[in-house]
Structures are given as C-alpha cells and as structure tokens.
Design an enzyme around this catalytic site. Structure first.
Site, PDB file in Angstrom:
ATOM      1  N   ARG A 191     -26.590 -61.702   9.037  1.00 52.53           N
ATOM      2  CA  ARG A 191     -25.898 -62.882   8.534  1.00 52.53           C
ATOM      3  C   ARG A 191     -26.700 -64.171   8.564  1.00 52.53           C
ATOM      4  O   ARG A 191     -26.238 -65.202   8.080  1.00 52.53           O
ATOM      5  CB  ARG A 191     -24.573 -63.067   9.301  1.00 52.53           C
ATOM      6  CG  ARG A 191     -23.538 -62.087   8.853  1.00 52.53           C
ATOM      7  CD  ARG A 191     -22.243 -62.288   9.610  1.00 52.53           C
ATOM      8  NE  ARG A 191     -22.222 -61.591  10.894  1.00 52.53           N
ATOM      9  CZ  ARG A 191     -21.326 -61.804  11.844  1.00 52.53           C
ATOM     10  NH1 ARG A 191     -20.405 -62.727  11.668  1.00 52.53           N
ATOM     11  NH2 ARG A 191     -21.352 -61.111  12.964  1.00 52.53           N
ATOM     12  N   TRP A 218     -30.600 -55.980   1.934  1.00 52.93           N
ATOM     13  CA  TRP A 218     -31.668 -54.984   1.937  1.00 52.93           C
ATOM     14  C   TRP A 218     -31.485 -54.097   3.153  1.00 52.93           C
ATOM     15  O   TRP A 218     -30.732 -54.420   4.078  1.00 52.93           O
ATOM     16  CB  TRP A 218     -33.048 -55.635   1.909  1.00 52.93           C
ATOM     17  CG  TRP A 218     -33.285 -56.653   2.953  1.00 52.93           C
ATOM     18  CD1 TRP A 218     -33.578 -56.442   4.268  1.00 52.93           C
ATOM     19  CD2 TRP A 218     -33.257 -58.082   2.782  1.00 52.93           C
ATOM     20  NE1 TRP A 218     -33.740 -57.637   4.931  1.00 52.93           N
ATOM     21  CE2 TRP A 218     -33.548 -58.661   4.047  1.00 52.93           C
ATOM     22  CE3 TRP A 218     -33.032 -58.929   1.683  1.00 52.93           C
ATOM     23  CZ2 TRP A 218     -33.618 -60.050   4.227  1.00 52.93           C
ATOM     24  CZ3 TRP A 218     -33.091 -60.302   1.886  1.00 52.93           C
ATOM     25  CH2 TRP A 218     -33.381 -60.845   3.132  1.00 52.93           C
ATOM     26  N   GLU A 235     -30.709 -47.488   9.225  1.00 55.25           N
ATOM     27  CA  GLU A 235     -29.581 -46.999   8.412  1.00 55.25           C
ATOM     28  C   GLU A 235     -29.937 -45.694   7.721  1.00 55.25           C
ATOM     29  O   GLU A 235     -29.114 -44.798   7.588  1.00 55.25           O
ATOM     30  CB  GLU A 235     -29.206 -48.034   7.348  1.00 55.25           C
ATOM     31  CG  GLU A 235     -28.812 -49.369   7.907  1.00 55.25           C
ATOM     32  CD  GLU A 235     -28.335 -50.299   6.814  1.00 55.25           C
ATOM     33  OE1 GLU A 235     -29.162 -51.104   6.322  1.00 55.25           O
ATOM     34  OE2 GLU A 235     -27.163 -50.210   6.419  1.00 55.25           O
ATOM     35  N   CYS A 264     -21.818 -57.328  10.392  1.00 60.52           N
ATOM     36  CA  CYS A 264     -23.129 -57.483   9.750  1.00 60.52           C
ATOM     37  C   CYS A 264     -24.125 -58.172  10.663  1.00 60.52           C
ATOM     38  O   CYS A 264     -23.899 -59.290  11.128  1.00 60.52           O
ATOM     39  CB  CYS A 264     -22.974 -58.280   8.458  1.00 60.52           C
ATOM     40  SG  CYS A 264     -24.540 -58.589   7.636  1.00 60.52           S
TER      41      CYS A 264
HETATM   42  N1  ARG Z   1     -25.387 -48.225   5.962  1.00 61.18           N
HETATM   43  C1  ARG Z   1     -25.239 -48.207   4.531  1.00 61.18           C
HETATM   44  C2  ARG Z   1     -26.218 -47.230   3.906  1.00 61.18           C
HETATM   45  O1  ARG Z   1     -26.981 -46.637   4.593  1.00 61.18           O
HETATM   46  C3  ARG Z   1     -25.489 -49.581   3.927  1.00 61.18           C
HETATM   47  C4  ARG Z   1     -24.630 -50.696   4.449  1.00 61.18           C
HETATM   48  C5  ARG Z   1     -25.149 -52.058   4.070  1.00 61.18           C
HETATM   49  N2  ARG Z   1     -26.470 -52.258   4.603  1.00 61.18           N
HETATM   50  C6  ARG Z   1     -27.257 -53.303   4.365  1.00 61.18           C
HETATM   51  N3  ARG Z   1     -28.434 -53.325   4.874  1.00 61.18           N
HETATM   52  N4  ARG Z   1     -26.850 -54.280   3.584  1.00 61.18           N
HETATM   53  O2  ARG Z   1     -26.278 -47.068   2.734  1.00 61.18           O
END
Ligand code: ARG
Length: 388
Positions: free
Chosen positions: A93, A264, A269, A90
């Site tokens: 953190r 968030w 991602e 992560c």
């Molecule tokens: N990578 C994952 C997604 O696209 C989420 C993982 C957790 N990500 C976060 N920013 N807490 O759904």
C-alpha cells in the site's frame, strides 16, 4: 502494488461457481449519508476546484432527481486510491496514491468491457515495467446494474479435469474451467498446463458472455533457475500481471461492480503458493525428486528446501526477463514505512496480520514482529469481497 498475499490466496476460491444472475445492488438508490461522508473526506484530503457546499448541493440534487450521482474524475481517482489504502490485506500500500486510473464509466456491453480489459493489460504491462492500474466500468444505478466480470483475475490458467480424475493446470480453476467449457469455450487441444482462460462478462443480470484474451496481451515469464539448467526442462511459466477482477469498488454510496485492478507480483505469491500449494500446481515433490532429496520424512525439510529453490527460480526469471517483481524482505520494510506515514498523516492503518506476513520466512521480515489495528469491514472506500 496492490499486493494481496496470504495463507489463503487473494480471494476465496469460487467453490460452487453458480451462474450468477442474482440482481445486484443496481436496484437501490445511492445512500445520501455515504455520499456526503465521501465528498467531505475528498474535500478534507485534497484541494478540489469546487467548494464543499456547492458540491454537496449538486450531489443532493442529483440523487433527488435520479436516485444516483456521478463522481467527478478527481473523486473517482481519489475513491479508487483510498480503497487501496484501506485494503487491510495488502502489503503493497505504500504506492496507493500513484494508482493509474482508467475511467471507462460509459462502457457496459460485455464485448466492450472485455476489449477494455485487454487494453488495461496492455497499459499496465508496458513490456514488463508494470504499472498499478485500475479500469472502472459503469456503476450500478437504480434499476440498472453495471457490468460484471466473473473471473477472479483477468489472467488465470485453466484447470482441465482429466479422465483419471486429476486436474491438468491450475487446480483452483477446475470449476471455473468446467463452467466456461459448458458455455462453449473450445479449450486448446491438447489441453495444456498454462492455458489462459477466457473472460466471462455479463451486463447487469444478463447472460454471461465469453471473450478470449489475445495472447499478445498476456506477458508471461518462462521459469529458469540461476544454477540448475535442468529447471527449464520443467517448462514452467507464470504471467506477469496479477489483476483482480471480481471485487466491486464501493465509495460514496456508489458501487462499481466491474473495476479490475492490478499491482505487480511478489515472488512468494508464485513460488510459495501458486506453484507450490497442493491444490494448485503441487510442484514441490517434483522439484524434490529432481534435487535428489530424501522425501521419506517431513523432518528432512525437503518441502522447505524445494520451495526455496522454486522461489529463487521465480525471482531470478522475472529479473532476467525485466519484469517488475517485489521480494518479501523489501516489501515488508516498505509496508512499515507506509504504516509510519499513515500515522504521521493522522490516520490509522488497519492491517490483517495473517495476510501481510509472507507465507515463507515470516520471522525474517519485520512485519511479523508486531500487530496492527484491526481491519474494519465497514470502512469505505473499499474493494469488496466478490459477489457470490
Ligand atoms: N496472490 C494472487 C496471485 O498469485 C495475486 C493477488 C494480488 N497480488 C499482487 N501482487 N497485486 O495471483
């Protein structure tokens, strides 16, 4: 922010999706050594009301007579927060100590678990001002396993298999979608690309049940581009809250098999993975075509250019919608601040380079240009890999 970002996405895909009735750790007695180690750590790092000796006596007696023991609310919050601090994958953190903890340890029936998951989403979403939140359900106890959420995240989009053999929606969830359809889920007609899957929850080793998430608990952001008005015609969207729901929380010899947590999003991602990966939404060829790019050779870098426009759209749309979203430049800086702080506190900060470095523009971020202490799979408190 519990950011789990990687080349590999957050959690290994549920490839075979077996219906799991395997007895969980619920059959075992709480490990006294792990309990003692945790209580000692709690007393070392915080200022509890009780003395260490008094608390250890209490824990020993409870394990002797019941085979398990009950964390105090302060221990519970500490365990959940330190599990985040220990999450080597992560990047977010820095905020570990502000995790908002919803103590729902009395809840175990699937319908109640599902209702509390909906409550979690509402609490965490706050109209877009996303708050890092965890809801902790009943733990495993000797002979009595706790409830379990089978979905990888509380909010995920279905992947509908079409007669032509393609998948409409999120390719990653085609098997999970098959499974819920086999269990009786009535998928929307016609099947869409962004249909929110139902929650699949079981109590201990019992049969899983399906529960729908009401649409008003799922904040979504329609995607638009800061320059290209036609982008809106693609009718893309993404949900605001990433909430991992299949990683057991373990500390002090106790396992909480259902403990969904969210942070968030980081723009990458969604823009560089969920909408771009060939086995997810695979949208780069579509974008490249709309942008009139030469796709005859990878050397034109059309994928790279299309991905950048996708990321711009994602970041811009969340900003316009007023929904919390981090960017990889800022978050990388913050992560190094976190590593420094941990070192100043006399702690190591294990990190998994391949997950910490963003999937685009790696070398532009400071996290790329160094290595980290190796992750320790035995570290506790921890969010554990999902049960098979
Ligand atoms: N990578 C994952 C997604 O696209 C989420 C993982 C957790 N990500 C976060 N920013 N807490 O759904």
């Amino acid at each position: 922010m519990t950011t789990l970002v990687s080349r590999d996405t957050a959690v290994p895909a549920p490839r075979a999706c077996p219906v799991t009735h395997a007895p969980s750790a619920g059959a075992t007695v709480a490990d006294l050594a792990a309990a003692v180690e945790f209580v000692e750590q709690f007393h070392l790092e915080t200022v509890p009301a009780q003395t260490l000796r008094g608390r250890l006596d209490e824990v020993r007696r409870e394990i002797d007579s019941t085979g398990s023991y009950t964390h105090t609310p302060a221990e519970l919050a500490f365990g959940a927060r330190v599990a985040w601090r220990n999450a080597a994958r992560c990047i977010g953190r820095l905020y570990w100590n502000s995790l908002h903890v919803r103590d729902r340890r009395t809840v175990r029936a699937p319908a109640d678990v599902a209702a509390e998951c909906v409550g979690h989403l509402r609490d965490a979403t706050r109209g877009g001002r996303i708050r890092s939140t965890i809801t902790i359900f009943a733990p495993d106890r000797p002979g009595v396993p706790g409830p379990r959420i089978h979905n990888e995240q509380l909010i995920r989009y279905a992947g509908h298999r079409t007669p032509s053999g393609e998948v409409r929606g999120d390719g990653r969830y085609a098997e999970f979608t098959d499974r819920v359809v086999a269990m009786g889920w009535k998928r929307p007609e016609p099947a869409g690309r962004f249909d929110v899957l139902p929650l699949m929850v079981s109590e201990g080793d019992g049969e899983p049940e399906l529960h729908e998430i009401p649409p008003d608990a799922v904040l979504e952001v329609p995607l638009v581009h800061p320059e290209y008005t036609w982008f809106a015609d693609l009718r893309l969207r993404w949900h605001a809250v990433p909430a991992i729901s299949n990683m057991p929380l373990e500390f002090g010899g106790i396992t909480y098999p259902a403990a969904p947590f969210n942070g968030w999003y980081l723009g990458t991602e969604i823009g560089a993975r969920n909408l771009a990966d060939a086995d997810r939404y695979d949208l780069l060829p579509v974008l490249a075509e709309r942008l009139g790019m030469d796709t005859t050779s990878p050397r034109t870098l059309w994928r790279d250019r299309a991905m950048l426009e996708m990321m711009r759209a994602v970041q811009h749309s969340f900003d316009v919608a007023g929904v919390t979203m981090a960017d990889h430049h800022t978050e990388s800086e913050r992560f190094l601040t976190h590593v420094e702080r941990e070192e100043r506190a006399g702690r190591r900060c294990p990190a998994d380079w391949s997950w910490i470095v963003p999937p685009v523009s790696g070398g532009l971020t400071p996290v790329y240009h160094r290595y980290y202490d190796a992750p320790d799979p035995d570290a506790r408190p921890a969010y554990l890999p999902p049960a098979p």
